[in-house]
Design a protein around this motif. Structure first.
Motif, PDB file in Angstrom:
ATOM      1  N   CYS A 136       0.822  -1.209   0.000  1.00 27.36           N
ATOM      2  CA  CYS A 136       0.000   0.000   0.000  1.00 27.36           C
ATOM      3  C   CYS A 136       0.851   1.252   0.000  1.00 27.36           C
ATOM      4  N   PRO A 139       2.307   4.017  -3.673  1.00 25.73           N
ATOM      5  CA  PRO A 139       2.002   5.385  -4.136  1.00 25.73           C
ATOM      6  C   PRO A 139       2.675   6.450  -3.253  1.00 25.73           C
ATOM      7  N   THR A 142       6.290   6.716  -4.069  1.00 26.10           N
ATOM      8  CA  THR A 142       6.464   7.226  -5.429  1.00 26.10           C
ATOM      9  C   THR A 142       6.409   8.746  -5.402  1.00 26.10           C
TER      10      THR A 142
ATOM     11  N   ALA B  28      -0.591  11.795  -9.874  1.00 30.02           N
ATOM     12  CA  ALA B  28      -1.145  10.438  -9.942  1.00 30.02           C
ATOM     13  C   ALA B  28      -0.915   9.703  -8.631  1.00 30.02           C
ATOM     14  N   SER B  29       0.294   9.807  -8.101  1.00 28.49           N
ATOM     15  CA  SER B  29       0.555   9.100  -6.848  1.00 28.49           C
ATOM     16  C   SER B  29      -0.198   9.749  -5.693  1.00 28.49           C
ATOM     17  N   ALA B  32      -3.629   8.488  -5.917  1.00 28.93           N
ATOM     18  CA  ALA B  32      -3.705   7.093  -5.481  1.00 28.93           C
ATOM     19  C   ALA B  32      -3.721   7.020  -3.962  1.00 28.93           C
ATOM     20  N   LEU B  35      -7.198   8.220  -2.741  1.00 33.12           N
ATOM     21  CA  LEU B  35      -8.288   7.298  -2.991  1.00 33.12           C
ATOM     22  C   LEU B  35      -8.193   6.030  -2.164  1.00 33.12           C
ATOM     23  N   LEU B  36      -6.968   5.623  -1.864  1.00 32.75           N
ATOM     24  CA  LEU B  36      -6.793   4.369  -1.149  1.00 32.75           C
ATOM     25  C   LEU B  36      -7.028   4.485   0.351  1.00 32.75           C
TER      26      LEU B  36
END
Lengths: 170, 130, 357
Positions: A136, A139, A142, B28-29, B32, B35-36
């Protein structure tokens, strides 16, 4: 061919990488949303070495930084993830500089290698803990890598710009 | 051996494509991450070396001491509805830097001690769990 | 050169970081806390303004009440009482006095199974941590336990005219087993005073429901599986209820393990030992009580835990309450009329002929 001046220069880069590593480990976490990640200023010196003297010497700087850094900071365990991460990011850098540069910029290569570094750390954590939950964090690291890579990329680029050729060319 | 050096010196700091790709990657990250995180955790599971050793509900302030081995431990604290690691004597103490969390499926990891804390719950068909 | 750097790299970078930082620190309702527990309030009506005001008043009430009723806070009325000498008249505010009165009532009605004078014993067993880690390194001696047990006697307290007097210095109270229920009763009153007809209050093992859900259905409340670690299931079963309260006591809420034995925070007032340890063998791992009066449900769930299935059933029936008793052998008993559904991992046990006299 190798000269003693070059040897000294590489040695100095290694020392600088180590110092940067130690200083950064004393500072509070910069990227608070991603615990365990850093800007990684020591990687600036690894990249510099790569650009100036090539991959063998860069690898040397990396290994010295990781090995001595872990010993001096009293955290030998960190070698478990810092070395593979460093190797992965160096490998990516080498490939990109050899194959893609100058179609891609220094900044881009820096960002990609920083992201690879962080993702490799997550992979090593996954391997040790064996829990998918760890993924998890991909992201998160990153984003951290993108930010870190931007900063270090700028450092590398402007450092190269500033260095006079006759000083380096050995 | 100076060819790469010269090439870098002559290159531009960034390309037009970078202005697109890099911020895009960041957004984008970030997306992510956003949203997660469904939010609304009700309890924290504590895994040691892959095995579930304790469950702590998030609505009661409490502490749990995990002993990794002789003298090495982590103290997991639930306070104000959130869980965090309040003390650790592991090699890097990264686990203590995580902000207290109550978001379902968020986790806190102490790699040297093989400790993983996962926040769970909230996603069930009940109006309340007691 | 620096200008291009700042406008073309820094800007998107900052935008990304802002976006992330903003989403990361979402502003949330602060939440209400009382006695180290979080209160969750769900309103099912449509009157936002009433709900907002109600929340505010509840927050104020809980803050004030905690200042007075917490045994952990040095300056609370309860702490004053605990530190007082025998014979000293301690004046109490209305609600704290009510806690003393209710506790005395429940002490009598449960034949001593509910006991609010266990402060000393709770501390001895390491459960009075206010900011430390609960549990203890070494088990206390039987002597220490018996010594404190002799002062765990509510009849050593006299209540009159809004004040309490103890007959021995060492008599110390802790309302942990009834304060939350009582607080919920007050919250319910507050909510009703704002005209709220449908709401659910959930505070660490106690749920108080006002009315029905907005669609007329009963609330479904999940009961935590006391052995969630083993079964892997969060929920034991669900209960449907409306306009009433439910309270759960269990040995899984606060406990420490030592020598393979689980020492939980519920102390048996008859032996001075945590329930299911030492000489205290009730065999119950979780007791659930349903009552319109949340303070009563809270107190009785503790009393049943300590009493064992037969006596627990008797206590509930005698007081017109229903509930569920979960025992260590993975069985559960139902007392009275309970709408139970979705039971997982436990086997229903029927009352044997020898039970329930």
């Amino acid at each position: 061919m190798r000269s003693s001046k070059r040897f000294a220069a590489v040695g100095m880069l290694a020392a600088l990488a180590l110092i940067a590593f130690m200083i950064e480990s004393l500072l509070p976490p910069m990227l608070a949303f991603a615990p365990g990640t850093k800007i990684g200023f020591s990687s600036v010196f690894v990249s510099l070495c790569l650009i100036l003297y090539g991959e063998r010497d860069a690898l040397l700087v990396l290994i010295v930084k990781c090995a001595l850094g872990s010993v001096f900071s009293g955290n030998v365990f960190s070698l478990y993830y810092s070395l593979p991460a460093g190797l992965a990011s160096l490998l990516i850098s080498v490939l990109l500089y050899r194959r893609a540069f100058p179609k891609v910029s220094v900044l881009f290569i820096s960002v990609v290698s920083a992201v690879c570094h962080n993702i490799t750390q997550i992979m090593m954590a996954w391997a040790l803990l064996n829990m998918a939950q760890v993924l998890c964090y991909v992201p998160v690291v990153t984003l951290a890598g993108a930010i870190a890579g931007t900063v270090t990329g700028a450092c590398v680029y402007y450092a190269v710009k500033a260095l006079p050729e006759r000083l380096i060319y050995l | 051996m100076g060819s790469l050096f010269r090439a870098v010196k002559e290159s531009k700091p960034f390309k037009k494509a970078d202005l697109l790709i890099i911020p895009l990657l960041m957004l984008a990250s970030a997306l992510a991450i956003f949203l997660l995180s469904p939010g609304g955790g009700s309890y924290a599971e504590i895994y040691a070396d892959g095995k579930l050793v304790r469950v702590m509900p998030l609505d009661v302030d409490a502490e749990f001491v995990y002993h990794f081995d002789e003298g090495r431990k982590n103290v997991i604290t639930v306070k104000g509805g959130k869980v965090s690691v309040s003390y650790a004597d592991c090699a890097d103490k990264i686990c203590t830097h995580y902000p207290p969390t109550d978001r379902a499926s968020s986790s806190i990891i102490c790699l040297p001690h093989k400790l993983v804390i996962i926040v769970r719950g909230g996603e069930n068909e009940y109006d309340g769990v007691v | 050169m620096l200008k291009t750097l700042s406008s073309k790299i820094a800007l998107p970078l900052c935008a990304a970081m802002f976006f992330f930082a903003f989403s990361a620190c979402q502003v949330e309702d602060e939440g209400q806390f009382f006695l180290n527990s979080r209160l969750e309030i769900k309103f099912f009506g449509a009157n936002r303004e009433a709900e907002r005001l109600c929340r505010q008043e509840i927050t104020r009430f809980l803050e004030e009440f905690e200042q007075k009723a917490s045994a952990h806070l040095e300056d609370s009325e309860v702490s004053k009482f605990n530190k007082a000498k025998a014979g000293e008249r301690v004046q109490l505010s209305e609600r704290v006095y009510k806690l003393f009165e209710l506790s005395m009532e429940y002490y009598q009605k449960t034949g001593g199974a509910f006991n609010h004078c266990l402060y000393g014993l709770s501390k001895l067993w390491g459960f009075m941590e206010s900011d430390g880690i609960y549990g203890i390194e070494e088990l206390p001696s039987q002597q220490q336990v018996e010594q404190l047990l002799s002062y765990a006697d509510p009849s050593l307290i006299e209540l009159s005219d809004g004040a309490a007097v103890k007959f021995h210095d060492a008599v110390k109270v802790d309302f942990g087993a009834v304060a939350k229920g009582y607080a919920l009763d007050v919250c319910g009153q507050i909510a009703r005073s704002y005209g709220i007809k449908s709401a659910l209050f959930n505070m660490a093992g106690n749920v108080y429901a006002i009315g029905y859900k907005d669609d007329g259905a009963k609330f479904s409340i999940g009961i935590t599986d006391p052995r969630m670690i083993e079964t892997g299931e969060e929920i034991f079963a669900g209960v449907r209820l409306a306009d009433t309260s439910i309270s759960v006591s269990g040995d899984y809420e606060r406990y420490f393990l030592k020598g393979g034995i689980r020492y939980c925070h519920i102390i048996d007032p008859f032996t001075g030992w945590p329930v299911n340890t030492g000489n205290s063998v009730s065999g119950i791992i979780s007791a659930i009580v349903i009552s319109q009066n949340a303070a009563q449900a809270d107190a009785f769930s503790t009393a049943v835990m300590v009493s064992g299935p037969e006596e627990g059933k008797r206590l509930l029936e005698q007081n017109g309450l229903c509930g569920i008793i979960i025992t260590a052998d993975k069985k559960y008993y139902v007392v009275g009329d309970v709408e139970l559904f979705g039971v997982k991992n436990y086997e229903r046990a029927e009352w044997e002929a020898s039970f329930g006299r």
